[in-house]
Design a protein around this motif. Structure first.
Motif, mmCIF file in Angstrom:
data_model
loop_
_atom_site.group_PDB
_atom_site.id
_atom_site.type_symbol
_atom_site.label_atom_id
_atom_site.label_comp_id
_atom_site.label_asym_id
_atom_site.label_seq_id
_atom_site.Cartn_x
_atom_site.Cartn_y
_atom_site.Cartn_z
ATOM 1 N N LEU A 279 -13.106 15.786 38.923
ATOM 2 C CA LEU A 279 -12.517 17.125 38.832
ATOM 3 C C LEU A 279 -13.122 18.037 39.889
ATOM 4 O O LEU A 279 -12.417 18.848 40.510
ATOM 5 N N TYR B 267 -11.420 17.562 43.263
ATOM 6 C CA TYR B 267 -10.144 18.280 43.353
ATOM 7 C C TYR B 267 -10.374 19.766 43.606
ATOM 8 O O TYR B 267 -9.668 20.393 44.399
ATOM 9 N N PHE B 268 -11.375 20.314 42.924
ATOM 10 C CA PHE B 268 -11.679 21.734 43.099
ATOM 11 C C PHE B 268 -12.108 22.007 44.534
ATOM 12 O O PHE B 268 -11.656 22.977 45.166
ATOM 13 N N MET C 73 -9.101 21.938 46.890
ATOM 14 C CA MET C 73 -8.213 23.103 46.771
ATOM 15 C C MET C 73 -8.830 24.356 47.377
ATOM 16 O O MET C 73 -8.157 25.105 48.084
ATOM 17 N N THR D 47 -0.018 18.744 42.610
ATOM 18 C CA THR D 47 -1.469 18.865 42.749
ATOM 19 C C THR D 47 -2.090 19.488 41.499
ATOM 20 O O THR D 47 -3.133 19.035 41.006
ATOM 21 N N VAL D 48 -1.445 20.534 40.987
ATOM 22 C CA VAL D 48 -1.928 21.175 39.762
ATOM 23 C C VAL D 48 -1.881 20.187 38.600
ATOM 24 O O VAL D 48 -2.828 20.082 37.800
ATOM 25 N N THR E 237 -4.751 17.729 38.856
ATOM 26 C CA THR E 237 -6.023 18.339 38.477
ATOM 27 C C THR E 237 -6.144 18.431 36.952
ATOM 28 O O THR E 237 -7.208 18.134 36.387
ATOM 29 N N SER F 235 -3.497 10.452 37.927
ATOM 30 C CA SER F 235 -4.794 11.035 38.287
ATOM 31 C C SER F 235 -5.810 10.821 37.172
ATOM 32 O O SER F 235 -7.009 10.657 37.429
ATOM 33 N N THR G 132 -9.476 8.853 37.383
ATOM 34 C CA THR G 132 -10.759 9.373 36.906
ATOM 35 C C THR G 132 -11.682 8.240 36.500
ATOM 36 O O THR G 132 -12.905 8.314 36.672
#
Length: 462
Positions: free
Chosen positions: A167, A170-171, A174, A314-315, A318, A373, A377
């Motif tokens: 996670l 991804y942050f 972005m 993408t959202v 995430t 996604s 993980t």
């Protein structure tokens, strides 16, 4: 307690280093620097996106050369992950964890340095080499950080903590796109924009100073007393007791050097096949479809709305990572690995061969991003759990390198495949890859929820 306080690892005698409060603070710090490293990884890979056209004009390069610059970190990951994995098994998690961040600082600073009158970089090859070095560091982060965190994390939280690092990636990706766009619109030199990762790297380098060595690695090297001391100091009672039990059974294996060849012996071959194959099959379709989401959506007839749809994917991705990370230690690994893969397989086949309403096709793409996604993980969790200590770094690095082959091939070939074979055939190929990963997981994926690392590794060695 006085004995522990007299050990070389004690830095602040005024602090009760055996208290649960101290151990919680240490675990928070370890997770924080690991999460920070993954944010940095995502940031480095994402920051180049907003300035690609500026770089192309500034260095007067063609699209192929620009593509190599953008792909440089992926090549670096392929090189760095197995090499750093071998090094961390040989020389320890602690020194390599710090040295790897030092490489981040060096490579990031070079991008800052070249901003001064283009003193260093004046052609695309030099920038490619710097980005390649960053990729080596990113590969090292996977092969060093995940084994280190898995070896300290409590079994009841290990999945959640390892999943949270994905996670964080991804942050980082972005915020890099957001910050890079703002800086580029403000007319800031693209070299400074790329070099902005230096700030994060320096902070993390300082934060990693003084972290202890992994007790399990120390036991493996025959440094039993040192490993027990660190376990009592930094790990909770349950995990420290597990280290004590492991110490009693290390006479036969302590001091054993992990080698690449050991990944393919009878004790480790199942873990190698599963971790590498699962990671390859999970990442290949994801990176290809996510990278060219706009192209895929345009092919489905979304036109100008394709960019908004890509942002939505993408959202969704995430959110999928966040949901899976939160549920890993509650529902278990297999429940979040196998059923979701079957669902993504069905979704891709429907998208490939059914020409449905636009809103429904977009809904299925969003669902694919969310679920796939989530499966990805698990790529941060399984390698650290299925490999034994002596090859945990090498195994994670090798699996990571295999995944980059898949990601690179998928990203490179999808545009060609869509143009020459069509969307239906291209998505069917993706479905075949997903099916292979699903069958592999069905046969080999272990349930490691709540188990110690010695138990999870034993699953594949017997």
């Amino acid at each position: 307690m006085s004995t522990l306080d007299e050990t070389p690892e004690a830095h602040t005698p005024a602090v009760d280093v055996t208290s649960e409060s101290f151990k919680r603070k240490f675990m928070f710090r370890l997770v924080a620097v690991m999460v920070g490293g993954m944010i940095l990884d995502g940031y480095i890979l994402g920051i180049i996106g907003p300035v690609t056209s500026t770089i192309e004009d500034s260095l007067n390069i063609n699209s192929l050369e620009l593509g190599l610059i953008a792909a440089g970190p992926l090549f670096g990951i392929f090189i760095g992950a197995p090499i750093c994995g071998w090094a961390t098994d040989k020389w320890g998690r602690k020194p390599m964890f710090l040295m790897d961040m030092g490489l981040f600082v060096l490579a990031s600073f070079l991008q800052f340095f070249i901003a001064i009158g283009q003193f260093f970089v004046d052609d695309w090859i030099q920038l490619f080499v710097i980005r390649l070095l960053m990729g080596v560091a990113i590969g090292g982060e996977y092969a060093i950080g995940w084994p280190l965190l898995s070896e300290f994390a409590p079994a009841r939280l290990r999945g959640r903590l390892l999943g949270s690092t994905v996670l964080a990636w991804y942050f980082g990706f972005m915020i890099a796109f957001f910050i890079g766009t703002l800086m580029d619109n403000a007319g800031i030199n693209w070299r400074i924009i790329l070099g902005s990762s230096t700030v994060i790297a320096v902070i993390l380098f300082i934060a990693r100073l003084g972290l202890p060595e992994s007790p399990r690695w120390l036991l493996q090297k025959g440094r039993i007393a040192e490993g027990q001391s660190i376990a009592k100091r930094y790990m909770n009672v349950v995990e420290a007791m597990e280290i004590e039990l492991e110490a009693k059974h290390k006479e036969e294996t302590s001091g054993k050097e992990g080698r690449f060849a050991d990944l393919f012996n009878k004790e480790n071959i199942r873990a190698t096949v599963f971790a590498s194959g699962f990671w390859f099959c999970a990442s290949t379709p994801y990176f290809a479809i996510a990278t060219f989401a706009v192209v895929v959506l345009e092919d489905f007839g979304f036109g100008e709305d394709s960019a908004f749809g890509a942002v939505g994917m993408t959202v969704a991705a995430t959110l999928g990572v966040a949901t899976t990370a939160a549920l890993l230690d509650k529902l278990g690994r297999r429940a979040l690995t196998i059923p979701p893969q079957w669902v993504t397989l069905v979704l891709i086949l429907i998208l490939a061969w059914w020409d449905g309403p636009g809103w429904l096709m977009l809904t299925m793409l969003l669902a694919f991003s969310f679920i796939n996604s989530g499966v990805n993980t698990l790529t941060s969790v399984y390698p650290g759990e299925v490999f034994p200590t002596e090859v945990r770094g090498i195994g994670t690095g090798f699996a990571s390198a295999c995944s980059r082959i898949g990601a690179g091939l998928g990203t490179f070939l999808l545009p060609w495949s869509i143009d020459n074979l069509g969307m239906a055939t291209s998505l069917t190929i993706a479905a075949i890859i997903i099916l292979a990963g699903t069958l592999l997981s069905q046969a080999l994926a272990p349930e490691t929820k709540g188990k110690s690392l010695s138990e999870t590794a034993a699953t594949f060695s017997h």
